[in-house]
Design a protein around this motif. Structure first.
Motif: not given
Ligand code: HEM
Length: 315
Positions: A135-137, A185-187, A244-246, A253-258
């Protein structure tokens, strides 16, 4: 990341062959499809029981309705359950040996992952973990539309990239992630009771982190609404300034790894848009509707007169 980037480029150039014959396309729809095909190939997800178009609709629907309530959100949840069933059946087929995949195939790694007690994940958990990669890709498609909008507005940079500039690609992609709105924003839930600037936040209370506001804070980003490549920002900065991603550090932490892979695909999109094709953006690009979460230009940015054209620069 490098393999996904290469596959993404191949899929884009393949799609481009068809765009040349079509009068007009919506970049958003097309790029989402390219990303769906790319991540399915990269992860080794078989597109047998579901078409790329069908999977794309389901995955992008999950992102489109992330900020909403009501019927569209329910439809997205229903679709999500359908996708979970499909991916769950793939997990089952991998485990039974009916579907054989290479040892390093990402979905096989997840399907066969054992927890610390040696047990396989529940089928539904494995399916959710796989969808958490797919989904996030596909969500990166929105940033690619913003990138195309920024290139349209910053013609001098578009010309430099067309001529082969590699050094500024990353700064350009990062400034797009700062300036353009994705999730505003994120909650989260407060883990401790604390006071902040005279406000008392009780343990268990919901709080929101203002991503868009933080990225536009003039104390950190002078002239925050101006597009500038002179800002010292990037995904390597794992703190609370550029979020932009947390916020925080993705490794703890839960910052986005992507973020790194997002930026890598945005850079590839700049290369293809400026060096491998010519196009016209139809009409004036409508301003982003900030009341819609996540925001998008109307009709997903329409393009016409698309031609393959290799400048030969920096391939
Ligand atoms: C379109 C671009 C993206 C946006 C805007 C985005 C945004 C976010 C945000 C806002 C969070 C929550 C952060 C938090 O709670 O502090 C998150 C978590 C996450 N993202 Fe992304 N993301 C993107 C792309 C990706 C990609 C490409 C991947 C990996 C293929 C990815 C994997 C994840 C995962 C696994 C989490 C959960 C992390 C955790 O709970 O420890 N994201 N993302």
């Amino acid at each position: 990341m490098e393999r996904l980037r290469t596959i993404f480029r191949e899929e884009w150039l393949e799609a481009l062959r068809h765009w040349q014959r079509r009068g007009e396309i919506s970049l958003f729809e097309e790029v989402n499809l390219i990303l769906t095909r790319s991540v399915a190939r990269w992860s080794a997800l078989p597109l047998d029981e579901i078409s790329a178009e069908g999977l794309c609709r389901e995955l992008s629907g999950m992102v489109e309705n992330a900020g909403g309530f009501g019927p569209n959100t329910w439809l997205a949840l229903w679709r999500r359950r359908r996708t979970e069933r499909f991916v769950g059946s793939v997990v089952r087929r991998i485990r039974s040996g009916e579907l054989t995949l290479g040892e390093n195939a990402p979905i096989r790694i997840i399907a066969e992952h054992r927890d610390e007690t040696g047990n396989l994940l529940e089928i539904s958990d494995a399916a959710v973990e796989i969808i958490n990669i797919l989904r996030p890709v596909v969500a990166i498609g929105r940033y690619i539309v913003f990138t195309a909008m920024a290139l349209n507005e910053q013609q001098q940079w578009a010309d430099r990239f067309a001529a082969g500039d590699e050094a500024s690609l990353e700064a350009f992609a990062e400034e797009v992630r700062r300036l353009y709105p994705f999730f505003p924003f994120i909650g989260g839930v407060a883990r401790e009771t604390f006071e902040w600037h005279g406000y008392r936040i009780d343990k268990g209370a919901w709080v929101l982190l203002d991503l868009h506001g933080t990225n536009h804070d003039p104390r950190r980003f002078p002239a925050p609404d101006t597009f500038s490549l002179d800002r010292d920002i990037g995904w390597r900065m794992q703190g609370f300034d550029f979020v932009p991603h947390g916020g925080g550090d993705a490794s703890v932490t839960h910052r986005c790894p992507g973020e790194a892979v997002t930026v890598a695909l945005m850079k590839e999109a700049i290369r293809v848009l400026t060096r491998s094709m010519t196009y016209e953006i139809t009409d004036k690009v409508s301003p982003l509707d900030l009341s819609r979460i996540p925001a998008l230009p109307k009709k997903g940015l329409r393009m016409r007169d698309i031609r393959r054209s290799d400048t030969g620069a920096g391939q």
